[in-house]
Design a protein around this motif. Sequence first.
Motif, PDB file in Angstrom:
ATOM      1  N   ILE A 250       0.438  29.974   9.494  1.00 39.90           N
ATOM      2  CA  ILE A 250      -0.217  28.699   9.199  1.00 39.90           C
ATOM      3  C   ILE A 250      -0.167  27.771  10.407  1.00 39.90           C
ATOM      4  O   ILE A 250      -1.174  27.141  10.772  1.00 39.90           O
ATOM      5  CB  ILE A 250       0.439  28.055   7.967  1.00 39.90           C
ATOM      6  N   TRP A 326       4.641  21.761   1.177  1.00 42.15           N
ATOM      7  CA  TRP A 326       4.802  21.725   2.640  1.00 42.15           C
ATOM      8  C   TRP A 326       3.454  21.548   3.332  1.00 42.15           C
ATOM      9  O   TRP A 326       3.287  20.662   4.170  1.00 42.15           O
ATOM     10  CB  TRP A 326       5.497  23.000   3.133  1.00 42.15           C
ATOM     11  N   VAL A 327       2.475  22.378   2.973  1.00 44.78           N
ATOM     12  CA  VAL A 327       1.213  22.331   3.712  1.00 44.78           C
ATOM     13  C   VAL A 327       0.409  21.080   3.383  1.00 44.78           C
ATOM     14  O   VAL A 327      -0.332  20.568   4.239  1.00 44.78           O
ATOM     15  CB  VAL A 327       0.371  23.605   3.489  1.00 44.78           C
ATOM     16  N   TYR A 328       0.556  20.542   2.158  1.00 47.61           N
ATOM     17  CA  TYR A 328      -0.167  19.307   1.842  1.00 47.61           C
ATOM     18  C   TYR A 328       0.562  18.087   2.394  1.00 47.61           C
ATOM     19  O   TYR A 328      -0.022  17.259   3.103  1.00 47.61           O
ATOM     20  CB  TYR A 328      -0.369  19.165   0.339  1.00 47.61           C
ATOM     21  N   MET A 331       0.899  18.617   6.446  1.00 53.74           N
ATOM     22  CA  MET A 331      -0.285  18.928   7.243  1.00 53.74           C
ATOM     23  C   MET A 331      -1.588  18.476   6.603  1.00 53.74           C
ATOM     24  O   MET A 331      -2.645  18.567   7.223  1.00 53.74           O
ATOM     25  CB  MET A 331      -0.340  20.435   7.524  1.00 53.74           C
ATOM     26  N   ILE A 333      -3.284  19.838   4.191  1.00 52.77           N
ATOM     27  CA  ILE A 333      -4.179  20.927   3.808  1.00 52.77           C
ATOM     28  C   ILE A 333      -4.316  20.958   2.284  1.00 52.77           C
ATOM     29  O   ILE A 333      -3.330  20.852   1.553  1.00 52.77           O
ATOM     30  CB  ILE A 333      -3.647  22.282   4.314  1.00 52.77           C
ATOM     31  N   CYS A 335      -4.291  22.600  -0.893  1.00 54.57           N
ATOM     32  CA  CYS A 335      -3.732  23.874  -1.359  1.00 54.57           C
ATOM     33  C   CYS A 335      -3.504  23.825  -2.856  1.00 54.57           C
ATOM     34  O   CYS A 335      -2.964  22.846  -3.378  1.00 54.57           O
ATOM     35  CB  CYS A 335      -2.409  24.155  -0.634  1.00 54.57           C
TER      36      CYS A 335
END
Length: 558
Positions: A250, A326-328, A331, A333, A335
């Motif tokens: 990622i 984590w990704v939202y 970052m 993103i 998801c």
Amino acid sequence: MPKVDIPFDRYYSHDEMTAHLQALAAAYPELCTLTSVAKSHRGRDVWLLEITNPATGPGAEKPGFYIDAQIHAEEHATSATALYAVWFLLTNYGTDEEVTRLVDSQVFYILPRINPDGAEFSLQAPYHPWCGNGRFLPGEDRIEGLIPQDINGDGYIVNMRVPDPKGEWKKSPTDPRLMVQREPGEEGGEYFRVYPEGMIRNYDGVHVKIEKGEDGNMNRNFPINWSPHEYGAGEHPFSEPESMAMGRLILDHPNICGMCAYHTHGGIILRPSMMKYDAEMSPRDLALYKDIGGVGTRMTGYPVVSTYEDFTPDKSKARHGSLKDWVYEEMGIVCFSTELWDLERTAGVDKTGYLNLGPRDADTQQKVFDWVLENVGEQGYRDWEAFDHPQLGPVEIGGMVYIWSYRNPPGKLLEEICHNNTRFNLRHAAAAPRVDVEDCKVTPLGEGLFRVVATVGNQGYLPTNLTDVAVEKGVAKTVTVGIEVSGGTVVSGLREQDLGHLAGRNERKYNWSPWGQQWSATTKLTEWVVKADAADASVTVTSVSEKAGTHRLSATLA
């Protein structure tokens, strides 16, 4: 007939999965690359499929969409769905309009089976209901207490009902094969304690301890609100080779602007947040999650719910260290975690919640039980049989086979689940921002000078920053536009210019009004003055967006 025919009515071992992936990569080398991104604790490959049409540009210059599956060992329907997504993209390219457009304009990163050690173990009898990876096998991570085992040797791990006047359970008055809860104040009947089938390590003769253990719940192993007290969180974030490979993938592909992580728990689409209420989220981010998720509901029938508000029974014990958060949260993103397969809804039970963990009344259990008997058979339910337990004395062993009832659908229902959820993945991918140089006008000014005006616009649903969180965290890179002159020079205007962020369609839901929503720009102009030093001079204007791709448009100076 597709070049590679894969039956989607069963579940595949690691070797079978590897063979299918290798066959697809060999049959479609112009669209697909297969690489191993990690080795598991027990030496198995974690495979990555990258799918795009390189003839339309390298994948790194296109919006990316990420899919992963089977981070938890027992969730076999997830890897079937991810494998189906690979197969569907490759075999339908050139005939399906949406597939062709997306493979030409975007890139897909698909991890069909993150946890090959755990999957391999739980695919084999005695079908352990287990989520861990290969750092430990079941029981190796527990010091004492009940260790689930197939103690009667029938090839299944189910339940033990142990006679106990203090017990919480009783046999259903309408069907003694089912266990229902004892009512408040109820006395004078035959009561039981119900435990997983197994032996008790360091048994004191009274208390049956059940430790959580540290069996590698890798969806608690990511660097967001990580806690060592979470079940299976690992020694530290990214302590497991599989989750480390996910994180590296990622982080190394900042073009990813949409993600789906597959699980199997109740036929729902989970969205952020895992730690806070909706009222604490950005209203615009929440709206886009609901809008994109609403497409998923129409295509799969699964409701979209907040992980914290609707899927966390004890709000004082929010889940920590998950991939989606984590990704939202770090970052920005977009998801989702899609929980495939809803046994209860399929069996005709009205849904009153989304967890399926609490006790069910006799009528609900009967509906589910009857459906399992008819559609799954003995693989989904084992008749109770008497057993002389060396520690607990006379018990009965039997009940629902959790992994082949609540956790995974029978093979005859698998392909429809795979297809509907893959179609939602494609529609989510299609929501990506896409920045193009829409027009490049050249106007002669005399004396070999030319005015170049470029129009750069976002064709996509999402803005180029994706979310408000990405802006707040300072990770949303702006759109830039640059010019190159062949056979000439730039006289006026910066060679590279920053356009800021370009809005997407999601910000423009309403008719224009001076009192209403203030629109952000989806399109911007930029210009230069250039001088032609050669008769065949030309310019190339290039727009670059980390999330929305790279696009070029050329024009002659004439």
